[in-house]
Design a protein around this motif. Sequence first.
Motif, short mmCIF file in Angstrom:
data_model
loop_
_atom_site.label_atom_id
_atom_site.label_comp_id
_atom_site.label_asym_id
_atom_site.label_seq_id
_atom_site.Cartn_x
_atom_site.Cartn_y
_atom_site.Cartn_z
N GLN A 104 0.83 -1.20 0.00
CA GLN A 104 0.00 0.00 0.00
C GLN A 104 0.87 1.26 0.00
O GLN A 104 1.74 1.43 0.85
CB GLN A 104 -0.91 0.01 1.23
N ALA A 105 0.64 2.12 -0.99
CA ALA A 105 1.39 3.37 -1.08
C ALA A 105 0.57 4.52 -0.51
O ALA A 105 -0.67 4.48 -0.49
CB ALA A 105 1.75 3.66 -2.53
N ASP A 106 1.26 5.54 -0.05
CA ASP A 106 0.58 6.74 0.42
C ASP A 106 0.23 7.67 -0.73
O ASP A 106 -0.76 8.41 -0.68
CB ASP A 106 1.46 7.49 1.43
N ALA A 119 -1.01 3.60 -17.05
CA ALA A 119 -0.46 2.41 -16.39
C ALA A 119 -0.62 2.49 -14.87
O ALA A 119 -0.75 1.47 -14.19
CB ALA A 119 1.02 2.26 -16.75
N ALA A 120 -0.60 3.71 -14.33
CA ALA A 120 -0.72 3.89 -12.88
C ALA A 120 -2.16 3.82 -12.39
O ALA A 120 -2.40 3.62 -11.20
CB ALA A 120 -0.10 5.22 -12.47
N TRP A 125 -6.58 2.79 -8.40
CA TRP A 125 -7.91 2.30 -8.01
C TRP A 125 -7.81 1.17 -6.99
O TRP A 125 -8.60 1.09 -6.05
CB TRP A 125 -8.65 1.82 -9.26
N TRP A 126 -6.84 0.27 -7.16
CA TRP A 126 -6.71 -0.89 -6.30
C TRP A 126 -6.31 -0.48 -4.87
O TRP A 126 -6.88 -0.97 -3.90
CB TRP A 126 -5.67 -1.84 -6.88
N HIS A 127 -5.34 0.43 -4.76
CA HIS A 127 -4.83 0.82 -3.45
C HIS A 127 -5.58 2.01 -2.86
O HIS A 127 -5.49 2.25 -1.65
CB HIS A 127 -3.34 1.17 -3.54
N ARG A 168 -9.11 12.26 -12.99
CA ARG A 168 -9.00 11.25 -11.94
C ARG A 168 -7.73 11.38 -11.12
O ARG A 168 -7.47 10.60 -10.22
CB ARG A 168 -9.11 9.85 -12.56
N CYS A 169 -6.95 12.40 -11.44
CA CYS A 169 -5.73 12.67 -10.68
C CYS A 169 -6.03 13.63 -9.53
O CYS A 169 -6.83 14.56 -9.67
CB CYS A 169 -4.67 13.29 -11.59
N ALA A 170 -5.36 13.39 -8.41
CA ALA A 170 -5.48 14.34 -7.30
C ALA A 170 -4.82 15.66 -7.65
O ALA A 170 -5.25 16.72 -7.20
CB ALA A 170 -4.84 13.73 -6.05
#
Length: 335
Positions: A104-106, A119-120, A125-127, A168-170
């Motif tokens: 899990q990444a922050d 690709a990211a 979405w998963w994490h 969809r990017c922060a």
Amino acid sequence: MRILIFTQHFAPETMATGRRAWDLAESLAGRGHDVTVITGKPNHPASLRLTFCQGAAREEWAPEGFRILRVPVFRSTRAGALWRFLTYATFMLSAAWCGIGQRQADVMLAISPLPTGLAALPAHWWHGAPLVFDLQDIWPDSARAIRVMQGGCLLSLLRRVERFFYRRCARVVGITEGFKHYLLGLGLPPEHVAVIPNGVRWQSFAGISPDEELRQSPELRGKFVVGYVGNHGLAQGLETVLDAAEQLGDQPVEFLLAGEGIDKARVLQLARTRGLENVRFLDGMPRERVNGVLLACDALLLILRNDPLFEITIPSKLYEYMAAGKPLLCSVAGE
């Protein structure tokens, strides 16, 4: 923080996005963050010809303290659209799968071009970790600007994908104010857009001497050397340099073009056909040799093809040129 960086190009490749990715990873790791870089083995057509790009490990720890994971990717020295599409597609799939499998990444950071951001997305979405996109090249308009892609249904579709992804990017980080205006024009909220210019570690020139072996070579000795070090791609329009060289054929001026790129073979052949004896080509070189080559020149050339898209950018090599303390010849419009 645990940070996951996605980048298609990375050292030992000499692409500008790869240098940006390395500098970011090194800086973040130096601040105590846990950094993992997901990239491919050197896969740009020009990189595959370089001996120093042929031994990249599948997994390694950089001396600067971050982890590098190289995923499988289709590689070919052929620069056609089909082969590049296969490279992007295989990187997107393998990098997405690798990203999902990480701890899990922050936060996740993806660096241009757009396929790297896509690709990211699955790992994002998963994490459920926020995704930041570092925008160095505007896709698909950059493909149109270099005449790889014309208008039509495909261009329209890719622009829809572009807008879908950005929203969809922060945060989307541009490198110029022009990029910021472009993103706001797509409807992104101002709070989701930031500007962080490229830069250079000027300290890297401390203690570096000009490449005397190069400077004292028969072709350059006693000449005023105009150097270009970087990508020999379609965006640069390097045939303009050949026009200048032809006009200066009776002057003690030598043009030095160092680097690789998909347009290099054509430009090299064109120089030979035109019988230009005042243009010298150097192969791509490791990053640590570049500064000595820059210092060996009398002036440095910054050049881009004449297109409205390039009027909102700043070529990343500008900063290295300035750090070298050399006069700049700019054949580039805009910001």
